[in-house]
Scaffold this motif. Sequence first.
Motif, mmCIF file in Angstrom:
data_model
loop_
_atom_site.group_PDB
_atom_site.id
_atom_site.type_symbol
_atom_site.label_atom_id
_atom_site.label_comp_id
_atom_site.label_asym_id
_atom_site.label_seq_id
_atom_site.Cartn_x
_atom_site.Cartn_y
_atom_site.Cartn_z
ATOM 1 N N ASP A 181 0.727 -1.291 -0.034
ATOM 2 C CA ASP A 181 -0.082 -0.021 -0.105
ATOM 3 C C ASP A 181 0.940 1.290 0.008
ATOM 4 O O ASP A 181 1.953 1.235 0.629
ATOM 5 N N LEU A 182 0.496 2.393 -0.621
ATOM 6 C CA LEU A 182 1.111 3.416 -0.703
ATOM 7 C C LEU A 182 0.268 4.346 0.489
ATOM 8 O O LEU A 182 -0.691 4.336 0.455
ATOM 9 N N LYS A 183 1.399 5.060 1.039
ATOM 10 C CA LYS A 183 0.595 6.303 1.910
ATOM 11 C C LYS A 183 -0.022 7.383 0.957
ATOM 12 O O LYS A 183 0.650 7.755 -0.015
ATOM 13 N N VAL A 184 -1.219 7.782 1.102
ATOM 14 C CA VAL A 184 -1.800 8.641 0.345
ATOM 15 C C VAL A 184 -1.258 9.992 0.601
ATOM 16 O O VAL A 184 -2.131 10.921 1.518
ATOM 17 N N ASP A 185 -0.166 10.365 0.227
ATOM 18 C CA ASP A 185 0.388 11.654 0.551
ATOM 19 C C ASP A 185 0.092 12.735 -0.544
ATOM 20 O O ASP A 185 0.847 13.762 -0.462
ATOM 21 N N ARG A 186 -0.383 12.257 -1.830
ATOM 22 C CA ARG A 186 -0.805 13.157 -2.706
ATOM 23 C C ARG A 186 0.395 13.668 -3.591
ATOM 24 O O ARG A 186 0.264 14.879 -4.307
ATOM 25 N N GLN A 187 1.491 12.963 -3.647
ATOM 26 C CA GLN A 187 2.731 13.497 -4.382
ATOM 27 C C GLN A 187 3.195 12.047 -5.172
ATOM 28 O O GLN A 187 3.334 11.054 -4.306
ATOM 29 N N ALA A 188 3.308 12.398 -6.353
ATOM 30 C CA ALA A 188 3.994 11.042 -7.291
ATOM 31 C C ALA A 188 5.365 11.003 -7.127
ATOM 32 O O ALA A 188 6.017 11.875 -7.782
ATOM 33 N N GLY A 189 5.867 10.163 -6.207
ATOM 34 C CA GLY A 189 7.236 9.920 -5.585
ATOM 35 C C GLY A 189 7.611 8.684 -6.206
ATOM 36 O O GLY A 189 6.768 7.785 -7.079
ATOM 37 N N ALA A 190 8.665 8.113 -5.847
ATOM 38 C CA ALA A 190 9.354 6.774 -6.224
ATOM 39 C C ALA A 190 8.465 5.687 -5.872
ATOM 40 O O ALA A 190 8.162 4.708 -6.860
ATOM 41 N N ARG A 191 7.736 5.591 -4.588
ATOM 42 C CA ARG A 191 6.914 4.611 -4.367
ATOM 43 C C ARG A 191 5.742 4.544 -5.364
ATOM 44 O O ARG A 191 5.145 3.693 -5.427
ATOM 45 N N THR A 192 5.031 5.694 -5.512
ATOM 46 C CA THR A 192 3.783 5.786 -6.413
ATOM 47 C C THR A 192 4.337 5.047 -7.902
ATOM 48 O O THR A 192 3.681 4.211 -8.494
ATOM 49 N N PHE A 193 5.456 5.510 -8.343
ATOM 50 C CA PHE A 193 5.657 5.011 -9.514
ATOM 51 C C PHE A 193 6.159 3.508 -9.598
ATOM 52 O O PHE A 193 5.653 2.763 -10.631
ATOM 53 N N ALA A 194 6.740 3.183 -8.446
ATOM 54 C CA ALA A 194 6.765 1.660 -8.236
ATOM 55 C C ALA A 194 5.737 0.719 -8.073
ATOM 56 O O ALA A 194 5.415 -0.259 -8.755
ATOM 57 N N ALA A 195 4.733 1.315 -7.556
ATOM 58 C CA ALA A 195 3.455 0.706 -7.544
ATOM 59 C C ALA A 195 2.833 0.536 -8.791
ATOM 60 O O ALA A 195 2.181 -0.416 -9.216
ATOM 61 N N LEU A 196 2.685 1.757 -9.558
ATOM 62 C CA LEU A 196 2.412 1.684 -10.906
ATOM 63 C C LEU A 196 2.951 0.707 -11.815
ATOM 64 O O LEU A 196 2.274 -0.046 -12.497
ATOM 65 N N THR A 197 4.334 0.727 -11.564
ATOM 66 C CA THR A 197 4.852 -0.100 -12.335
ATOM 67 C C THR A 197 4.728 -1.851 -12.235
ATOM 68 O O THR A 197 4.449 -2.618 -12.896
ATOM 69 N N ALA A 198 4.351 -1.745 -10.905
ATOM 70 C CA ALA A 198 3.972 -3.265 -10.306
ATOM 71 C C ALA A 198 2.504 -3.679 -11.074
ATOM 72 O O ALA A 198 2.671 -4.490 -11.374
#
Length: 179
Positions: free
Chosen positions: A114-131
Amino acid sequence: MDIHDLIEEVIAREGGYSDHPADRGGPTNMGITLKVARANGYMGDMKLLPRSVAEAIYRRLYWERPGYAFIAEMSWPIAAELFDTGINMGVATATGFLQRALNALNRNQKDYPDLKVDRQAGARTFAALTAFRALRGASGDKILLKALEALQGERYVALAEQRPANEAFLYGWLANRIG
């Protein structure tokens, strides 16, 4: 299609100068509000806002700064949706929708954390989208788009419910921004 095409579509849809009494944004031209124009160095009359200034604002604030250009390298349709939602609702809201949708689609963290919904597209958001895309492929984009549009539509209805003056815009928001 590229970012130039997206900006062209937005400017065509937003139209020219307006100052609708129910619009909290006040004077707006090509979809750029007075506040955004001033924050980005334009001090002239909003009726005379140069197209080049509007284009530069769209590119910088709603494409490059939030990281949607990087998302476009993975999924053009997702980046295009985030760009459009970011313009209308703010990039933090658009990115928060992406994070929420990715969390809801990760099958209780079986596919990625799960991502922390921090409303910023950072490395973890990119990694989750990639996965997500590695597991679901391009067909997953269609489902993710539906989730993003559902969140956006719910937000529009809520805005109209919370502030009746927004009902003046609801039909257009749903007609022009969803799907």
